[in-house]
Scaffold this motif. Sequence first.
Motif, mmCIF file in Angstrom:
data_model
loop_
_atom_site.group_PDB
_atom_site.id
_atom_site.type_symbol
_atom_site.label_atom_id
_atom_site.label_comp_id
_atom_site.label_asym_id
_atom_site.label_seq_id
_atom_site.Cartn_x
_atom_site.Cartn_y
_atom_site.Cartn_z
ATOM 1 N N GLU A 1 45.249 26.052 37.245
ATOM 2 C CA GLU A 1 45.535 25.868 38.658
ATOM 3 C C GLU A 1 46.632 25.039 39.020
ATOM 4 O OE1 GLU A 1 42.993 27.148 40.747
ATOM 5 O OE2 GLU A 1 41.245 27.282 39.556
ATOM 6 N N ASP B 1 48.044 33.841 43.317
ATOM 7 C CA ASP B 1 48.471 33.129 44.270
ATOM 8 C C ASP B 1 47.591 31.636 43.876
ATOM 9 O OD1 ASP B 1 49.544 31.724 46.188
ATOM 10 O OD2 ASP B 1 48.266 32.213 47.764
ATOM 11 N N GLY B 2 48.122 30.531 43.647
ATOM 12 C CA GLY B 2 47.266 29.222 43.011
ATOM 13 C C GLY B 2 47.177 29.193 41.544
ATOM 14 N N ILE B 3 47.562 29.970 40.847
ATOM 15 C CA ILE B 3 47.668 29.922 39.314
ATOM 16 C C ILE B 3 49.065 29.915 38.798
ATOM 17 C CG2 ILE B 3 46.973 31.151 37.305
ATOM 18 C CD1 ILE B 3 44.241 30.043 38.579
ATOM 19 N N ARG C 1 36.459 27.803 38.908
ATOM 20 C CA ARG C 1 36.670 28.838 37.900
ATOM 21 C C ARG C 1 37.011 28.292 36.385
ATOM 22 N NH1 ARG C 1 41.535 31.976 40.897
ATOM 23 N NH2 ARG C 1 42.478 30.209 41.366
#
Lengths: 192, 570
Positions: free
Chosen positions: A12, A43-45, B183
């Motif tokens: 993340e 997006d966001g990783i 997740r």
Amino acid sequence: MTPKHTLVALVEDRPGVLNRVASLFRRRGFNIHSLAVGPTEVDGISRMTIVVDGATTQVEQVEKQLYKLIDVVKVSDLTHDRMVARELMLVKVRCNNLNRAEVVQICELFRADIVDVGESTLVIQAVGDEEKLEALLALLKPYGVREVARTGRVAMARGLTSTSVEAEPPDIHLHHMRVGRRPERRLPYVSD
Amino acid sequence: MTAKRMNGAQILLECLAREGVEVIYGYPGGVVLPLYHRFPEYPQLKHVLVRHEQGAAHAADGYARASGRLGVCLATSGPGATNLVTGIATAWMDSVPLLAVTGNVARNLLGKDGFQEADITGITMPITKHNYLVMDVDDLAYTVREAIYIATTGRRGPVLVDIPKDVFIDETSFQWPEEVSVRGYKPTYHGHVGQMRKAAKLIDEARRPLILAGHGVIASGGHDALRDFAEKAGIPVLTTFLGIGSFPADHVLSYGWMGMHGAYHANQAANHADLIIAIGMRFDDRAMGRYSDFNPGCKIVHIDIDPAEIGKNLPVTVPIVGDVKVVLAGLIEEAKPNSHVEWLHWIDKVRTEHPSFTVPETAGLSVQYAVRQIWEVTQGEAVVVTGVGQHQMWVGQHYPFHRPRALISSGGLGTMGYEVPAAIGAAMARPGEVVWSVCGDGGFQMTVQELATAVDQDVNVKFAVMNNGYLGMVRQWQELFYQHNYVSVDTARELCQPDFVKLAEAYGIPARRATAQAEARKAIEWAQATPGPVLVEFVVEPEDNVWPMVPAGASLAETMEEPRPQEVRA
């Protein structure tokens, strides 16, 4: 040569995530050879490519401990897969009117680019696996290497195999995209 | 439905109330003032004022271990937050569900080294399951919910939420997040069917199988399943120290606990088994002795909810990742009825020939005797909280527990001083029950200030201070492994011991001193019959040692029964 393992971790993109990973390696006594971080197609990783020294580190433990970090979504060990592994290197090397052509020729052999030409220096950009970069460096050394900057390895499996993450529910994704974000600053966290 | 306007302080309290939190152990300070200002609006949340933030964390931990529910502690920024650290680490090492909430300086001051700023998320990173710094009031409700979800599921553990002062003050429309999903965090509860079959086959083939039950059995509520499984397959059960209570001590298949100060026969059995079924335990060095010499050739089935524990310390033959209770339910189905009569006889014989937990024959008072008397007077029904050291081991040895969540002790981190605040938390989690806090004279003085909290809350805790005038366990090691060279362990002389009875009375706690066996029994009966906090000081043998003992760095095969001083490589 000690066996090196190439791990890919999808994490993340949040403040502190690099700190968490680095802190984990330090605390458990795992040796990092190189670590490269950057954004991904999602997006966001962010994607971390971590090269660990397999001789001194239990690689399976590294994987499991990485998974224990809440911000780590996916870990793959690419070592035994067919993979493409590359590193980018910038080298500032001394040269003069007499030997500049020689240096340029070496660069051509290695398919390296000259990205800056000064009166007495060249900045060379080379991409390849570590072996290639080491070989180039060895050839440049006699001319006087002033500075070296390397990114560390990034890697990807060949073919259909991919390291990817599932999407999360939109509401929750919104929350997760905001966590820890300073309202006035919207810099990507990969820099954290 | 229109969303209600609330500020950050109200949102935090609203979320805690909705999550079913009843008690918060905390200590106010500058940046959490906006939060404390709102406490009166939430009478369903009882705030317990401790006397030191470490006490808040330990009390919340004791509450969580005694109840199986989330414990919550609260501190202000800077020193308030750093004082929680020992308590958070204690909970981390023993997988206790704990929510630590800290205030921090206002957002514009973060990173500027302002008054009472500490980077508590950075500090607690390696000792929390996860932590958060909340930078926007709109994120608060979801963050608190996610934090509690992470703390109370999977392998449980502490989670910290750090909230800057102005986030408590900012207003937003409150929305209760119905769904939580992370997740990067998907705990596995169900064991892999193929692995369970493999394990069942190994169990069926084993001639000398042995169960090692740990804290995970208690955490998952798997104690009944463990008993059913052991009975069906006819397998003797050992526990780790924190696993005490996961299997009834009076059960015919119960062979006590193993490890550094575990029973001699237990350590021998662990070393002679041909199959070990390790359930909810992590092969800690104190339980296993030197890893390289641990029962070579023994096959191991390891059941644990944390995949990272598999193969961390010892190679495992068949790993099963999952919740102990769920996995055991499956294994009971797979296992064939059996009784390992010869093997049980073998252990019985070792147990008869090498009795382990003996009460010293002394005219004076020993901790062993006092603990046995507490067991008799409480009819084995007390919740017992211990500190760390000799008395902790003697409680494990001389107070047989027949139910889970009855022994509460800092096993992993080994935190002296845990016993006083944790007992307060345990007593609040189990109203109507008597809690005995067995203290060492060293650890007791580390958190003695919480006696005020005990009086304040009128908890039914009986503090039993085992005063031998030494830091007993350290002294024992100096005697055995450092040529009797006692350095900084004489609490009575060097550290000028206080009068514990007067000290208790100064806090308003009725107290007695027992110096002889007859007195001890009477004092215990008096304490048990007196409601509220009570203290009994037991003046015990100064230089008694805990036996048996596996010296640090030795293997279980080298379990010492007799005092045989020797230098041992650490």
